[in-house]
Write an enzyme that holds these catalytic residues in place. Structure first.
Site, PDB file in Angstrom:
ATOM      1  N   ASP A 112       0.825  -1.222   0.000  1.00 25.90           N
ATOM      2  CA  ASP A 112       0.000   0.000   0.000  1.00 25.90           C
ATOM      3  C   ASP A 112       0.854   1.266   0.000  1.00 25.90           C
ATOM      4  O   ASP A 112       0.424   2.317   0.483  1.00 25.90           O
ATOM      5  CB  ASP A 112      -0.932   0.035   1.224  1.00 25.90           C
ATOM      6  CG  ASP A 112      -1.921  -1.112   1.226  1.00 25.90           C
ATOM      7  OD1 ASP A 112      -2.146  -1.687   0.149  1.00 25.90           O
ATOM      8  OD2 ASP A 112      -2.465  -1.426   2.295  1.00 25.90           O
ATOM      9  N   CYS A 116     -17.954 -16.381  -9.397  1.00 26.28           N
ATOM     10  CA  CYS A 116     -19.045 -15.731  -8.659  1.00 26.28           C
ATOM     11  C   CYS A 116     -20.418 -16.198  -9.154  1.00 26.28           C
ATOM     12  O   CYS A 116     -21.417 -16.060  -8.425  1.00 26.28           O
ATOM     13  CB  CYS A 116     -18.946 -14.212  -8.780  1.00 26.28           C
ATOM     14  SG  CYS A 116     -17.559 -13.490  -7.876  1.00 26.28           S
ATOM     15  N   CYS A 147     -14.918  -2.012   7.256  1.00 22.22           N
ATOM     16  CA  CYS A 147     -16.221  -2.670   7.120  1.00 22.22           C
ATOM     17  C   CYS A 147     -15.998  -4.012   6.449  1.00 22.22           C
ATOM     18  O   CYS A 147     -15.229  -4.107   5.486  1.00 22.22           O
ATOM     19  CB  CYS A 147     -17.163  -1.810   6.285  1.00 22.22           C
ATOM     20  SG  CYS A 147     -18.790  -2.564   5.986  1.00 22.22           S
ATOM     21  N   CYS A 203     -19.505  -6.771   2.905  1.00 21.82           N
ATOM     22  CA  CYS A 203     -19.550  -7.413   1.591  1.00 21.82           C
ATOM     23  C   CYS A 203     -18.719  -8.699   1.571  1.00 21.82           C
ATOM     24  O   CYS A 203     -18.928  -9.567   0.714  1.00 21.82           O
ATOM     25  CB  CYS A 203     -19.092  -6.458   0.493  1.00 21.82           C
ATOM     26  SG  CYS A 203     -17.343  -6.021   0.519  1.00 21.82           S
TER      27      CYS A 203
END
Length: 285
Positions: free
Chosen positions: A41, A96, A149, A152
């Protein structure tokens, strides 16, 4: 709520950097004259796209990389070389199927479509990278997330079978996977640094975490919150005062409106003044 990657005793950046140093040493043994750089990052790289090209997995509809064995709860890093290595074949399949669980579950409707994330609405972005007041339209949707979070990912079928990390630094430690938000308002900058400096909770700094904590307390009005929010609305940071004012406006107790009125008389920051006035108006309604 805190995202899983921050439950442990260390920041994953530090952990992965140490592993990259070992890999770098190995690569330089292959080519002593080469140059190698490891990044986590810390460079403008498209890690997920590169990981897909490297055969590590596929990009899910929520834009995260999924590995068939590891799921999406993983960290990606990159190594840069000035010499060529034999490359792996890219991952060409997408497993998916017709599943849209990740898109459907997002609390803030941050997905504008499959594979398209509006980061400015993502709770992870809002609680970690966003440095300003959170848009009012999104505050109630943040629930009690204060860092990141996982929604998802939690609903993704591929994560139901992914293994837990065997590295002890990722094991949950007390005070990281959940804690009393009210006690955070007792910490000054030095105390916050001492407690969280080596953890992911340092990234948003004290003002960011307290802003998030105030919003979470506003989403769960309780008389026991008022003591913490009373400290928050008097905090040295305008970002904290503004969020605390909003939270007080969502508490029905008379003490909440009294705290807002008292601060209104002395507040100098224009943004916080607007937050206080809006909170008073919402309380009166």
């Amino acid at each position: 709520k805190i995202a899983r990657y921050a439950w442990g005793q260390a920041d994953y950046h530090d952990l992965v950097h140490r592993k990259l140093k070992v890999l770098k040493k190995f690569c330089l043994e292959l080519n002593p004259d080469g140059k190698v750089r490891g990044v986590v990052d810390t460079a403008p790289l498209l890690e997920r796209e590169f990981a897909e090209l490297a055969g590590l997995g596929w990009r899910a509809r929520n834009s995260l990389l999924i590995n068939r064995k590891q799921g999406s709860f993983l960290n990606l890093a990159a190594m840069l070389f000035d010499f060529e290595l034999e490359s792996d074949a890219p991952y060409l399949k997408n497993h998916c199927g017709n599943c849209t669980a990740c898109l459907d579950a997002c609390p803030t409707d941050a997905f504008e479509g499959p594979y398209v994330l509006n980061a400015t609405k993502c709770i992870s972005y809002l609680t970690i990278e966003h440095r300003s007041p959170v848009p009012k339209s999104l505050r109630t949707k943040m629930d009690n997330w204060v860092l990141g979070c996982d929604v998802c990912q939690d609903v993704c079928p591929w994560n139901q079978r992914s293994p837990r990390s065997s590295d002890p630094v990722f094991s949950p430690v007390e005070g990281h996977n959940s804690f009393d938000l009210r006690e955070l308002f007792d910490l000054d900058d030095d105390q916050y640094r001492a407690r969280f400096r080596k953890t992911p909770l340092w990234r948003p700094k004290r003002r960011g975490i307290l802003r998030n904590a105030a919003i979470a307390l506003g989403n769960y009005p309780d008389q026991e919150n008022l003591g913490a929010l009373a400290k928050g609305i008097e905090d040295t940071e305008p970002l904290v005062r503004g969020a605390s004012a909003w939270a007080l406006g969502r508490h029905p107790e008379l003490e909440a409106i009294n705290l807002l009125q008292q601060r209104k008389e002395i507040e100098q920051d224009r943004t916080v003044q607007e937050e206080i006035l809006d909170a008073i108006n919402s309380w009166n309604q």
